[in-house]
Write a protein that holds these residues in place. Structure first.
Motif, mmCIF file in Angstrom:
data_model
loop_
_atom_site.group_PDB
_atom_site.id
_atom_site.type_symbol
_atom_site.label_atom_id
_atom_site.label_comp_id
_atom_site.label_asym_id
_atom_site.label_seq_id
_atom_site.Cartn_x
_atom_site.Cartn_y
_atom_site.Cartn_z
ATOM 1 N N GLN A 15 -9.919 -89.284 -75.941
ATOM 2 C CA GLN A 15 -9.494 -89.914 -77.222
ATOM 3 C C GLN A 15 -7.563 -90.332 -76.956
ATOM 4 N N VAL A 16 -6.802 -91.367 -77.258
ATOM 5 C CA VAL A 16 -5.816 -91.694 -77.202
ATOM 6 C C VAL A 16 -5.571 -91.847 -78.156
ATOM 7 N N ASP A 17 -5.443 -90.883 -79.725
ATOM 8 C CA ASP A 17 -4.372 -91.002 -80.299
ATOM 9 C C ASP A 17 -3.023 -89.870 -79.907
ATOM 10 N N ASN A 18 -3.224 -89.908 -78.883
ATOM 11 C CA ASN A 18 -1.754 -88.861 -78.301
ATOM 12 C C ASN A 18 -1.178 -90.330 -78.159
ATOM 13 N N LEU A 19 -1.443 -90.792 -77.378
ATOM 14 C CA LEU A 19 -1.018 -91.751 -76.266
ATOM 15 C C LEU A 19 0.569 -92.984 -77.169
ATOM 16 N N ASP A 20 1.461 -92.871 -76.545
ATOM 17 C CA ASP A 20 2.701 -93.494 -77.404
ATOM 18 C C ASP A 20 2.667 -95.272 -75.845
ATOM 19 N N MET A 21 1.569 -96.340 -76.495
ATOM 20 C CA MET A 21 1.933 -97.449 -76.351
ATOM 21 C C MET A 21 3.224 -98.307 -75.812
ATOM 22 N N ALA A 22 4.438 -97.906 -76.752
ATOM 23 C CA ALA A 22 5.487 -98.279 -76.653
ATOM 24 C C ALA A 22 6.286 -97.509 -75.202
ATOM 25 N N ALA A 23 5.797 -96.409 -75.122
ATOM 26 C CA ALA A 23 6.804 -95.555 -73.883
ATOM 27 C C ALA A 23 5.853 -96.287 -72.222
#
Length: 753
Positions: free
Chosen positions: A204-212
């Motif tokens: 699950q990639v709900d913890n990934l911050d694409m801004a970082a």
């Protein structure tokens, strides 16, 4: 292989007889080419000697167009070789000039390596299909909500469900992962080299911050010989680099359907250590009813280099999403009645999820003379998850997940050999409970069990360059996997048990450099995939324990491709693949439990396809891009109580999809982007009775950057096309469709302090 022997082989093939002599070396223009094509090439010591007087041809009358200071030789055959060199250079020089309209461009000379292949290699030297996405594509004027904003530029990758954050992003690579009822299955996700995927293959990639995120590498195709279980493809994300000086950036964005986002990041480096951090808050009301999202992400990175040969890195990640509502899927009749409506059952039972997750990783790297390298890594991740589904019986799921592991890898690079060997160990524990869903409230308990997944693997790989034009690669991995369940719920009896799997995964590949900037590559790889713990615990018999009828799926894939890179900024690639899978895990639903996905093994599937990618950087900072994928994915053998589906197309994957894009990205001032995404027809069910019609989306971005300030404006689906951003495969009651938004406008600004 040293540079002299590499040059001799190339010269003999393309020019003529190479003169013998112990001190023959190469011109730097050719040496630079050899080094770009082979990471093993190194200039010989004789190239560093003092200049000597050279004689060109007979009587020294041939012009010195190649700068004699770059060439040193005491061989008696110098004149003959120099004549051929001069003739070749005179023939190539006009074309070389035409191919370089801007001699000040440095992007054509950058040394780029990829690490998703475990052993770092230049993309042109990889026998596997790899796509690299830089920070410019990931972040410039993007909402930075999901990876789908960037992955459209990768052929062979198809993404659904980028708007329902309770179900999470669904990514498939050449069909791997298409079966996922929610989240990502069968694809390995890494962040800074640390697994984001759980050991059982769920991600699950709900913890990934694409801004970082500052870089994404996508390894397309089965990679069991590198990563073991559930690695039908690899997506490796890397965080922003830590600046050598103090840096702080803030960004505000907002748009339609209640979209709002705040992001801040900073970094500082002092002597031999550095610290980087970021924090992001996202809020979204959603296009459909009952689609609200609230999420906060925090990331931290610290490194310490005690000396030039060692580095220690600490990686921290925390995510808190207290609310992600699930509007559910609709029938076509419900879609016609109102595209923005939520499924009535999902509203009644307050379907959605809340999640908290934290992760810590530690990486130590050490280098020794002789191009030897050691990496040690360890990590620990916990996840606290609550999920409410759109039905009553066992409609609430609560689990606490902990998974941790570590690994070691040793690399040894010789003149024309590269070796790598390593081992991984991972363990996952899920404490899973289910309760009845009483209109959103927790009711009586119906399941209580502890599920564990333990895996250990050892691998080795090598690459050999017997000649400048050839690189042979190969390796193997041996994995042992243990799954176990301890059933603590006595009402339906005890269903505790365990299973053990052992698999070997060999692979091999070759790269043939046809000429200066052309490479032909091929590989044969294997992959195996055990059912994930969630898939095993969804037992259609409605009792505890695991669904013992599920077996791992096994895959053999073959790929052939050609790629080319040119100094003028033109690069392209064509890849053809064939994937045969036995025991493919196929999803389905039961009418009494809508929204819960069950699985069974299909007999055999065949996936054949062609991928195309083209990128052309024109003068004045204009870039054109094209990607396209043809996917002929079919069941070869598959029979269920509902019928025999042999010959039918696999659901959830279109036959054709692709993207055309034009970018204007100067170093400052106005920038703009126009993009067309096309998705062809595909099916929502195994019987191919319910088609999903093709659609095309037009997206646009524009903005202005001056100094430290950047402002931007964007729009998705400019034409307002009616489409579905998620399809529930083989859904019960015809509830396949999750309508997507029409035109969506957003904008924002960023400031570097």
């Amino acid at each position: 292989m040293d540079g002299r022997r590499s040059g001799r082989l190339w010269w003999t093939k393309h020019v003529g007889d190479f003169p013998a002599g112990p001190k023959t070396v190469l011109f730097p223009p050719f040496s630079a080419f050899f080094q770009s094509q082979s990471p093993h090439y190194a200039p010989s010591k004789t190239q560093k000697l003092t200049q000597k007087a050279l004689v060109f041809g007979s009587g020294g009358k041939i012009p010195n167009i190649l700068n004699p200071a770059w060439y040193i030789s005491d061989t008696p055959y110098l004149a003959a070789m120099m004549q051929k060199t001069a003739l070749l250079a005179l023939c190539l020089f006009p074309a070389w000039l035409l191919a370089q309209p801007d001699s000040t461009r440095v992007d054509t000379l950058r040394a780029v390596t990829i690490s998703a292949t475990r052993l770092p290699v230049a993309p042109a030297n990889s026998p596997l299909a790899v796509t690299l996405l830089e920070a410019e594509r990931i972040r410039r004027a993007q909402p930075q909500l999901t990876m789908n904003e960037s992955l459209a530029a990768v052929p062979g990758v198809f993404v659904l469900n980028d708007a329902n954050f309770a179900q999470d992003l669904r990514i498939s690579i050449r069909g791997f992962g298409a079966r996922a009822g929610f989240g990502i299955r069968g694809i390995r996700i890494l962040l800074d080299g640390i697994p984001e995927s759980a050991p059982d293959g769920q991600a699950q990639v709900d913890n990934l911050d694409m801004a970082a995120v500052g870089r994404i590498e996508v390894l397309r195709g089965a990679s069991g010989g590198l990563y073991g279980n559930a690695s039908g493809g690899v997506i490796s994300l890397q965080s922003d680099t830590i600046a050598k000086t103090r840096a702080l950036t803030a960004r505000l964005a907002g748009g339609q359907y209640g979209f709002r986002q705040f992001h801040a990041k900073g970094s500082i480096a002092v002597k031999n250590s550095g610290l980087g951090f970021s924090i992001t808050h996202v809020g979204l009301d959603g296009y459909r009813d009952h689609a609200t999202l609230r999420s906060t992400f925090a990331n931290g990175r610290w490194f310490w280099t005690p000396d030039s040969s060692a580095r220690l890195s600490l990686l921290l990640n925390y995510a808190n999403s207290p609310r992600a509502d699930d509007p559910g899927a609709l029938t076509l009749a419900q879609v016609d009645a109102g595209r923005r409506a939520a499924n009535p059952a999902n509203r009644r039972f307050n379907a959605g999820e809340s999640v908290r997750q934290g992760r810590a990783g530690l990486v130590y790297e050490k280098k020794w003379p002789g191009r030897r390298h050691l990496q040690l890594r360890g990590y620990s991740t916990w996840r606290d998850f609550e999920n409410r589904l759109g039905f009553q019986n066992s409609g609430q799921v609560v689990f606490q997940r902990w998974f941790a592991g570590g690994g070691a890898q040793y690399d040894w690079l010789l003149a024309n050999w590269r070796f790598s060997a390593g081992a991984d160990f991972d363990r996952q524990t899920d404490l899973r409970q289910r309760f009845d869903n009483l209109d959103g409230r927790k009711g009586p308990q119906s399941l209580d069990q502890r599920e564990t997944f333990t895996s250990a693997g050892a691998y080795a790989q090598a690459a050999w360059t017997p000649a400048l034009a050839w690189t042979l690669s190969g390796g193997a991995r041996l994995d042992a996997v243990r799954l176990a369940v301890a059933d603590f719920f006595d009402a339906d009896g005890r269903q505790s048990g365990r299973s053990v799997y052992r698999r070997g995964s060999p692979w091999g590949g070759v790269v043939w450099r046809l000429r200066l900037r052309w490479q032909l590559y091929a590989n044969a790889t294997t992959n195996f995939e055990t059912p994930a713990l969630n898939e095993l615990s969804n037992n259609p018999l409605q009792v505890g324990g695991f669904n013992n009828s599920l077996d791992p799926q096994r895959t053999i894939s073959v790929e052939v491709g050609v790629r080319s890179q040119w100094p003028a900024g033109l690069s392209w690639e064509v890849a053809c693949f064939r994937v045969r899978t036995r025991g493919e895990l196929a999803p389905y639903e039961l009418a009494a439990f809508p929204g819960r996905t069950y699985y069974r093994n299909a007999g055999q599937t065949l996936r054949q396809g062609v991928e195309l990618a083209l990128r052309w950087r024109l003068p004045r900072r204009i870039e054109l891009a094209l990607t396209g994928t043809y996917a002929g994915f079919r069941y070869k053998k598959y029979e269920t109580p509902a019928g025999d589906f042999a010959g039918r197309r696999l659901p959830g994957i279109p036959r054709l999809w692709g993207m055309v894009e034009a970018r204007f990205i100067p170093t400052g001032g106005i920038f703009a982007l126009a993009q067309l995404r096309y998705t062809g027809r595909y099916y929502a069910d195994d019987a191919n009775a319910q088609p999903v019609e093709p659609y095309a989306l037009v997206n646009a971005r524009m903005g202005y950057r001056r100094g430290r300030l950047e402002v931007f404006l964007g729009a998705d689906n400019l034409t307002g096309a009616a489409w579905f951003n998620n399809i529930r495969l083989n859904a019960a009651g015809g509830r396949y469709f999750e309508p997507a938004a029409g035109r969506a406008v957003f904008g924002g600004m960023g400031w570097e302090f």
